[in-house]
Design a protein around this motif. Structure first.
Motif, short mmCIF file in Angstrom:
data_model
loop_
_atom_site.label_atom_id
_atom_site.label_comp_id
_atom_site.label_asym_id
_atom_site.label_seq_id
_atom_site.Cartn_x
_atom_site.Cartn_y
_atom_site.Cartn_z
N MET A 57 -10.53 -18.01 -6.50
CA MET A 57 -11.08 -17.20 -5.51
C MET A 57 -11.91 -16.63 -5.67
SD MET A 57 -8.01 -16.67 -4.12
CE MET A 57 -6.04 -16.88 -4.88
N GLU A 58 -12.98 -16.68 -6.87
CA GLU A 58 -14.34 -16.38 -6.74
C GLU A 58 -15.34 -17.37 -6.22
OE1 GLU A 58 -14.58 -14.42 -11.20
OE2 GLU A 58 -14.83 -16.93 -11.31
N THR A 59 -14.67 -18.59 -5.57
CA THR A 59 -15.91 -19.09 -4.82
C THR A 59 -15.40 -19.48 -3.69
OG1 THR A 59 -15.52 -20.99 -5.97
CG2 THR A 59 -16.51 -19.67 -7.31
N ALA A 60 -14.34 -19.48 -3.76
CA ALA A 60 -13.37 -20.27 -2.30
C ALA A 60 -13.94 -21.95 -2.06
CB ALA A 60 -13.94 -19.68 -0.67
N ASP A 61 -14.38 -22.24 -3.26
CA ASP A 61 -14.77 -23.72 -3.38
C ASP A 61 -13.65 -25.29 -3.53
OD1 ASP A 61 -16.43 -25.97 -4.42
OD2 ASP A 61 -16.92 -25.75 -5.85
N PRO A 62 -13.79 -26.03 -1.92
CA PRO A 62 -12.84 -26.75 -1.73
C PRO A 62 -12.52 -27.69 -3.56
CG PRO A 62 -14.49 -26.62 0.01
CD PRO A 62 -14.83 -25.99 -1.34
N THR A 99 -4.79 -21.78 -14.14
CA THR A 99 -5.29 -20.19 -13.75
C THR A 99 -6.64 -19.88 -13.90
OG1 THR A 99 -4.11 -18.90 -16.06
CG2 THR A 99 -2.69 -19.32 -14.70
N ARG A 100 -7.51 -20.52 -14.12
CA ARG A 100 -8.79 -20.01 -14.92
C ARG A 100 -9.10 -20.77 -13.82
NH1 ARG A 100 -7.69 -20.36 -20.45
NH2 ARG A 100 -7.52 -22.84 -21.05
N LEU A 101 -9.01 -22.33 -13.50
CA LEU A 101 -9.01 -23.13 -12.17
C LEU A 101 -9.04 -21.94 -11.18
CD1 LEU A 101 -8.90 -25.97 -12.96
CD2 LEU A 101 -10.94 -25.32 -12.93
N LEU A 157 -7.20 -19.54 5.47
CA LEU A 157 -7.46 -18.20 4.28
C LEU A 157 -8.47 -18.50 3.71
CD1 LEU A 157 -4.12 -16.70 4.58
CD2 LEU A 157 -5.43 -15.79 5.78
N ALA A 158 -9.54 -17.42 2.90
CA ALA A 158 -10.24 -17.31 2.43
C ALA A 158 -9.72 -16.62 1.35
CB ALA A 158 -11.26 -16.56 3.21
N PRO A 159 -10.45 -16.52 0.21
CA PRO A 159 -9.67 -15.11 -0.78
C PRO A 159 -10.22 -14.30 -0.57
CG PRO A 159 -11.10 -17.09 -2.05
CD PRO A 159 -11.19 -17.46 -0.45
N ASP A 160 -9.41 -12.76 -0.87
CA ASP A 160 -9.86 -11.64 -1.02
C ASP A 160 -9.47 -10.96 -2.21
OD1 ASP A 160 -7.15 -11.44 -1.04
OD2 ASP A 160 -6.77 -10.26 0.70
#
Length: 217
Positions: free
Chosen positions: A49-54, A42-44, A117-120
């Motif tokens: 959600m903060e970075t959208a890092d693949p 869940t931390r990942l 979809l990107a995080p929102d």
């Protein structure tokens, strides 16, 4: 080596000894480790959600594969255990619901990728509260064997986090179904629902934790 030591080291003697004096697996340690793993996932998820890092998304997926391995291992230990320090049903429920939390984290990032979809702000908010609940579970399961009364408080904190996720989910849906971008609505709703389902499993795991606490105290 004397004759007695030789006999003690034979496979037949060991099997007989283990049948008469079975080793009790460390179920408290198993649940503590599995809950800690779920909290880490869940931390990942929050980080994604903060970075959208693949790369973070890939790590969430890798965590889910490892979680499946841990679940299978724990279920095997449970099925072969001669005795358990707490009810088998409660152990089984905890193993399954902790694994489900990780499964829904993976489902969230996979569908966001598939649907483009990107995080929102809503997915981030839900992920943050989901992390709070999972971390409360990890604290609770970690101290079941030493301070079960305090673990009950952690279970309550996990349930509170689940309720907060549900409130955030309803706000997200209310915002989403404005305007006429129906394709985006249906895409977003699916990912929001995965986060809501993950929170439901946090609540289920908290219920299992509570059941154990009641029987230990």
């Amino acid at each position: 080596m004397d004759d007695n030591q030789t006999k003690a080291n034979t496979p037949i003697f060991r099997r007989l000894y283990e049948r008469v004096f079975p080793t009790v697996a460390d179920f408290f340690g198993m649940l503590a480790q599995q809950s800690a793993n779920a909290a880490e996932t869940t931390r990942l998820l929050v980080e994604f959600m903060e970075t959208a890092d693949p790369a973070v998304s890939q790590q969430v997926r890798a965590d889910e594969h490892e979680a499946d391995r841990v679940k299978a291992s724990n279920l095997n230990v449970l099925s072969e255990a001669f005795s358990t320090p707490i009810d088998r049903e409660d152990i089984h429920s905890a193993i399954m619901t902790l694994d489900d939390i990780v499964n829904y984290c993976k489902s969230t990032v996979v569908e966001m990728d598939v649907l483009g979809l990107a995080p929102d702000k809503h997915s981030l908010e839900m992920a943050l509260h989901l992390r709070e609940g999972a971390e409360a579970l990890a604290r609770g399961f970690a101290r079941l064997s030493t301070d079960p009364a305090a673990a009950g408080g952690d279970a309550a904190a996990a349930r509170k986090a689940e309720r907060t996720v549900e409130k955030a989910y309803r706000r997200a849906i209310a915002d989403l179904f404005q305007g006429d971008d129906y394709l985006n609505m249906f895409k977003r709703r699916e990912t929001y629902r995965h986060l809501s389902n993950a929170a439901d499993r946090v609540s289920d795991a908290a219920h299992s934790l509570d059941n154990i606490v009641v029987k230990l105290c």
